[in-house]
Scaffold this active site. Structure first.
Site, PDB file in Angstrom:
ATOM      1  N   GLY A 253      42.226  44.366  39.685  1.00 41.34           N
ATOM      2  CA  GLY A 253      40.958  45.063  39.469  1.00 41.34           C
ATOM      3  C   GLY A 253      39.945  44.739  40.569  1.00 41.34           C
ATOM      4  O   GLY A 253      39.202  45.613  41.032  1.00 41.34           O
ATOM      5  N   ASP A 254      39.927  43.495  41.004  1.00 44.23           N
ATOM      6  CA  ASP A 254      39.015  43.087  42.088  1.00 44.23           C
ATOM      7  C   ASP A 254      39.406  43.823  43.380  1.00 44.23           C
ATOM      8  O   ASP A 254      38.546  44.241  44.164  1.00 44.23           O
ATOM      9  CB  ASP A 254      39.093  41.573  42.319  1.00 44.23           C
ATOM     10  CG  ASP A 254      38.912  40.796  41.022  1.00 44.23           C
ATOM     11  OD1 ASP A 254      38.180  41.294  40.139  1.00 44.23           O
ATOM     12  OD2 ASP A 254      39.520  39.719  40.881  1.00 44.23           O
TER      13      ASP A 254
HETATM   14  N1  LIG Z   1      51.815  47.135  37.353  1.00 46.92           N
HETATM   15  C1  LIG Z   1      51.098  47.844  38.236  1.00 46.92           C
HETATM   16  N2  LIG Z   1      51.716  48.732  39.055  1.00 46.92           N
HETATM   17  C2  LIG Z   1      51.013  49.447  39.958  1.00 46.92           C
HETATM   18  N3  LIG Z   1      49.664  49.355  40.114  1.00 46.92           N
HETATM   19  C3  LIG Z   1      49.003  48.492  39.323  1.00 46.92           C
HETATM   20  C4  LIG Z   1      49.681  47.684  38.350  1.00 46.92           C
HETATM   21  N4  LIG Z   1      48.748  46.908  37.722  1.00 46.92           N
HETATM   22  C5  LIG Z   1      47.564  47.217  38.294  1.00 46.92           C
HETATM   23  N5  LIG Z   1      47.701  48.180  39.229  1.00 46.92           N
HETATM   24  C6  LIG Z   1      46.650  48.795  40.055  1.00 46.92           C
HETATM   25  O1  LIG Z   1      45.510  47.951  40.051  1.00 46.92           O
HETATM   26  C7  LIG Z   1      44.408  48.598  39.367  1.00 46.92           C
HETATM   27  C8  LIG Z   1      43.613  47.589  38.595  1.00 46.92           C
HETATM   28  O2  LIG Z   1      44.441  46.995  37.610  1.00 46.92           O
HETATM   29  P1  LIG Z   1      43.922  46.515  36.173  1.00 46.92           P
HETATM   30  O3  LIG Z   1      43.524  47.693  35.368  1.00 46.92           O
HETATM   31  O4  LIG Z   1      44.992  45.629  35.636  1.00 46.92           O
HETATM   32  O5  LIG Z   1      42.617  45.698  36.578  1.00 46.92           O
HETATM   33  P2  LIG Z   1      41.852  44.523  35.801  1.00 46.92           P
HETATM   34  O6  LIG Z   1      42.301  44.470  34.375  1.00 46.92           O
HETATM   35  O7  LIG Z   1      40.417  44.708  36.054  1.00 46.92           O
HETATM   36  O8  LIG Z   1      42.376  43.233  36.619  1.00 46.92           O
HETATM   37  P3  LIG Z   1      41.618  41.890  37.086  1.00 46.92           P
HETATM   38  O9  LIG Z   1      40.342  41.809  36.301  1.00 46.92           O
HETATM   39  O10 LIG Z   1      42.603  40.795  36.806  1.00 46.92           O
HETATM   40  O11 LIG Z   1      41.367  41.990  38.545  1.00 46.92           O
HETATM   41  C9  LIG Z   1      45.063  49.686  38.509  1.00 46.92           C
HETATM   42  O12 LIG Z   1      44.151  50.723  38.214  1.00 46.92           O
HETATM   43  C10 LIG Z   1      46.201  50.127  39.456  1.00 46.92           C
HETATM   44  O13 LIG Z   1      45.684  50.935  40.496  1.00 46.92           O
HETATM   45 MG   LIG Z   2      38.914  43.219  35.918  1.00 47.90          MG
END
Ligand SMILES: Nc1ncnc2c1ncn2[C@@H]1O[C@H](COP(=O)(O)OP(=O)(O)OP(=O)(O)O)[C@@H](O)[C@H]1O
Ligand SMILES: [Mg+2]
Length: 303
Positions: A253-254
């Site tokens: 997400g970052d």
């Molecule tokens: N398993 C995956 N395969 C491909 N792309 C992924 C995957 N997981 C995450 N992503 C990419 O990364 C983006 C951000 O992931 P996610 O929604 O898990 O963020 P988050 O929960 O805010 O993570 P964090 O807070 O740990 O940084 C997703 O929208 C996608 O583009």
């Molecule tokens: Mg996040």
């Protein structure tokens, strides 16, 4: 300049064991230390993309000194306010060989009113017209849900792009200041709007709600299901995630935030694609997204 703010950074201490027996002495098979905090992750991915930023926040004690040295070694500009008591926290991650991870996140050092004011003055005096300020992650105990809204107040008379990646009221309270971008993941969006959202229409509805409350652009990250952008022109755009073997999604997400900010001047459709490629590049790597992997994913069709 792009500024990232990490108010409660951490050193992650990961210990890999075969099996954890509670109440017994366990031995690690291997261990790793990594320096983190959401704003720092954003600065690292920007650096990997060749974009300069400056990391701001609080640090404390010997762990804080190690964190600052690490940023210096990485070539990331930084200007942390050093707290007079405590240590930058160490979060312990225990992996038991069955891919099951137990985390104990520390609470971190206390921040006095004077120390808070030193940081706030620094933000007020440094961030200027044309800059981007990225507010990411949780805040130290005692700083409360209005913290990011108060920081935005400090710079509200300047023409600054504000980005908020935080949970619950920390994010909600910033919306009245019309931040340029907010980036909740799905569970954060559900928490903020107060209901379960699962279909694309429901998720788009949740994103629109945050726009009605003031956010200019809302980027909802959906992990392996991709992402959805409700932009300031009223357009909703969805992208599928890149396909590949996810190794580590921490910081995806970052990375997405870094990608969107890096691409925003070239239009929101491109910013979303770059954000999705950065998130994917982190998911498919041991560490955070590297430029080569981001560029490779950007060229593939499914985003
Ligand atoms: N398993 C995956 N395969 C491909 N792309 C992924 C995957 N997981 C995450 N992503 C990419 O990364 C983006 C951000 O992931 P996610 O929604 O898990 O963020 P988050 O929960 O805010 O993570 P964090 O807070 O740990 O940084 C997703 O929208 C996608 O583009
Ligand atoms: Mg996040």
């Amino acid at each position: 300049m792009i500024y990232t703010l990490t108010l409660n950074p951490a050193i992650d201490y990961r210990m890999n064991t075969q099996k954890i027996i509670h109440g017994d002495t366990n031995r690690a098979l291997s261990e790793e230390l990594s320096f983190g905090g959401k704003g720092i992750n954003v600065s690292k991915v920007l650096k990997n993309l060749g974009i300069e930023s400056k990391a701001l926040g609080f640090c404390a004690g010997f762990t804080g000194a190690a964190l600052v040295s690490h940023l210096d070694e990485c070539g990331i500009n930084n200007d942390f306010v050093e707290l007079c008591g405590g240590n930058t926290r160490i979060n312990v991650k225990l992996c038991d060989g069955q891919n099951c991870e137990t985390e104990i996140n520390a609470c971190g050092p206390k921040v006095s009113e004077d120390e808070k004011n030193i940081l706030f003055d620094k933000i007020k005096n440094t961030v200027s017209d044309g800059d981007t300020l990225i507010l990411s992650g949780s805040v130290p105990s005692g700083m409360g849900g209005e913290t990011y809204a108060c920081i935005i107040e400090l710079v509200k008379d300047k023409n600054i792009r504000i980005v908020v990646d935080a949970q619950g009221e920390l994010l909600l309270n910033t919306l009245r200041h019309k931040p340029f971008l907010v980036k909740p993941n799905l569970s954060e969006l559900c928490g903020i709007v107060g209901k379960d959202l699962s279909t694309p229409d429901e998720i788009a509805g949740g994103a629109k709600k945050l726009r009605e409350l003031g956010a200019r652009n809302v980027l909802v990250s959906l992990g392996a299901d991709g992402a959805l952008l409700a932009d300031e022109n009223g357009i909703i755009t969805s992208v599928c995630s890149h396909k590949g073997d996810a190794i580590n999604t921490v910081g995806a997400g970052d990375s997405m935030v870094a990608g969107f900010v890096a691409g925003a001047d070239e239009g929101y459709e491109y910013a979303l694609r770059l954000a999705n490629a950065c998130g994917g590049a982190t998911a498919f790597s041991v560490g955070l997204a590297e430029k080569e992997c981001v560029e490779k994913l950007l060229k593939t069709k499914n985003a």
